[in-house]
Design a protein around this motif. Structure first.
Motif, PDB file in Angstrom:
ATOM      1  N   PRO A 145       0.804  -1.239   0.000  1.00 19.64           N
ATOM      2  CA  PRO A 145       0.000   0.000   0.000  1.00 19.64           C
ATOM      3  C   PRO A 145       0.828   1.276   0.000  1.00 19.64           C
ATOM      4  O   PRO A 145       0.511   2.236  -0.717  1.00 19.64           O
ATOM      5  N   TYR A 146       1.887   1.299   0.780  1.00 26.48           N
ATOM      6  CA  TYR A 146       2.738   2.488   0.858  1.00 26.48           C
ATOM      7  C   TYR A 146       3.298   2.862  -0.509  1.00 26.48           C
ATOM      8  O   TYR A 146       3.341   4.040  -0.888  1.00 26.48           O
ATOM      9  N   VAL A 147       3.696   1.859  -1.279  1.00 22.46           N
ATOM     10  CA  VAL A 147       4.263   2.098  -2.604  1.00 22.46           C
ATOM     11  C   VAL A 147       3.162   2.302  -3.645  1.00 22.46           C
ATOM     12  O   VAL A 147       3.282   3.151  -4.536  1.00 22.46           O
ATOM     13  N   THR A 201       6.010  -6.551   2.002  1.00 25.85           N
ATOM     14  CA  THR A 201       4.604  -6.551   1.635  1.00 25.85           C
ATOM     15  C   THR A 201       3.726  -6.524   2.880  1.00 25.85           C
ATOM     16  O   THR A 201       4.199  -6.713   4.013  1.00 25.85           O
ATOM     17  N   SER A 202       2.427  -6.352   2.673  1.00 27.51           N
ATOM     18  CA  SER A 202       1.494  -6.261   3.791  1.00 27.51           C
ATOM     19  C   SER A 202       1.334  -7.581   4.534  1.00 27.51           C
ATOM     20  O   SER A 202       0.882  -7.588   5.684  1.00 27.51           O
ATOM     21  N   VAL A 203       1.698  -8.703   3.912  1.00 29.33           N
ATOM     22  CA  VAL A 203       1.628  -9.984   4.626  1.00 29.33           C
ATOM     23  C   VAL A 203       2.882 -10.232   5.463  1.00 29.33           C
ATOM     24  O   VAL A 203       2.925 -11.159   6.263  1.00 29.33           O
ATOM     25  N   GLU A 204       3.901  -9.399   5.275  1.00 33.87           N
ATOM     26  CA  GLU A 204       5.142  -9.554   6.032  1.00 33.87           C
ATOM     27  C   GLU A 204       5.237  -8.597   7.215  1.00 33.87           C
ATOM     28  O   GLU A 204       5.975  -8.856   8.162  1.00 33.87           O
ATOM     29  N   THR A 205       4.516  -7.485   7.141  1.00 36.40           N
ATOM     30  CA  THR A 205       4.593  -6.502   8.213  1.00 36.40           C
ATOM     31  C   THR A 205       3.337  -5.633   8.192  1.00 36.40           C
ATOM     32  O   THR A 205       2.713  -5.459   7.145  1.00 36.40           O
ATOM     33  N   GLU A 206       2.987  -5.092   9.349  1.00 34.37           N
ATOM     34  CA  GLU A 206       1.869  -4.158   9.445  1.00 34.37           C
ATOM     35  C   GLU A 206       2.351  -2.721   9.588  1.00 34.37           C
ATOM     36  O   GLU A 206       1.548  -1.810   9.796  1.00 34.37           O
TER      37      GLU A 206
END
Length: 241
Positions: A145-147, A201-206
């Motif tokens: 999302p950030y990217v 990615t979003s599945v690796e970190t919040e």
């Protein structure tokens, strides 16, 4: 067969390790039998003249090289030391065009009319020779999302141009600080990993800004036989005395 390396997001001046990471990646690339080297943006971190002076020395290489700016770069300062913002390599059997997708004062990307016109002109020069098009900003969402919020805007403008040049074999970008393989406009899309850091990615970190500096810098090694692109992603493990 063409063999070329792609590095991205050196962010010189963005951390104490930015220079050393870039230096060791370039030292490693000098051990390889490459036909060219591409650098897809965010060369400097604050777009300061001294950052570009350091970057020019770090990126010095005898082999053909093309560099384009990213959202952390300022085109006027970039061009003083690193050449025009739009750069093309015309190898014997391959054309590589790196376009400026930066937008002054913003982090998202956009290909201005004059940039698209330049791309169209370069790609029209040798329609019988395979070509790659590169820039800093990916034209699709990557699941980060950030990217994704600051990806290339209006990518359909690029897709329309590519549809008029069937000899284009792929699209190469940076910006995401992570290795990605995807497709865009029916073509391979390769996003090079970052030199300065790695984005998760979003599945690796919040984390809101999902960046880690714990992983080594990395690059993309492209092998193109005139028809098919094969890309290897390689880390460069840092050595300290």
């Amino acid at each position: 067969m063409a063999i070329f390396a792609q590095i991205s997001d050196t962010h010189i001046g963005g951390s104490d390790e930015s220079v050393e990471r870039t230096r060791q990646v370039m030292e490693h690339l000098r051990t390889l039998g490459l036909d060219a080297i591409l650098v897809t943006g965010d060369i400097a971190d604050h777009a300061l003249p001294e950052e570009y002076t350091i970057a020019k020395e770090l990126l010095r290489d005898e082999r053909p090289m093309a560099i384009c700016p990213g959202n952390h770069d300022a085109v006027p300062e970039f061009e003083k030391l690193l050449g025009p913002a739009n750069q093309a390599l015309r190898l014997d059997d391959l054309t590589i065009a790196l376009a400026d997708s930066s937008v002054p004062g913003h982090d998202h990307g956009y290909l201005a009319d004059e940039t698209l016109a330049w791309l169209d002109e370069v790609l029209s020069e040798r329609p019988d020779v395979p070509a790659f098009v590169g820039m800093h900003h990916p034209p699709i969402e990557l699941g980060i999302p950030y990217v994704d919020q600051i990806r290339l805007h209006e990518p359909e403008r690029l897709a329309d141009l590519l549809s008029r040049h069937p000899h284009v074999a792929g699209v190469l970008t940076g910006h995401a600080h992570t290795a990605v393989s995807a497709r865009f406009a029916g073509l391979p899309l390769v996003v090079a990993p970052g030199v300065i850091s790695t984005c998760l990615t979003s599945v690796e970190t919040e984390a809101e800004i999902p960046v880690t500096y714990d992983l080594p810098p990395a690059y993309a090694l492209h092998i193109f036989d005139g028809r098919q692109l094969v890309t290897h992603f390689r880390p460069v493990f840092l050595k300290y005395s």
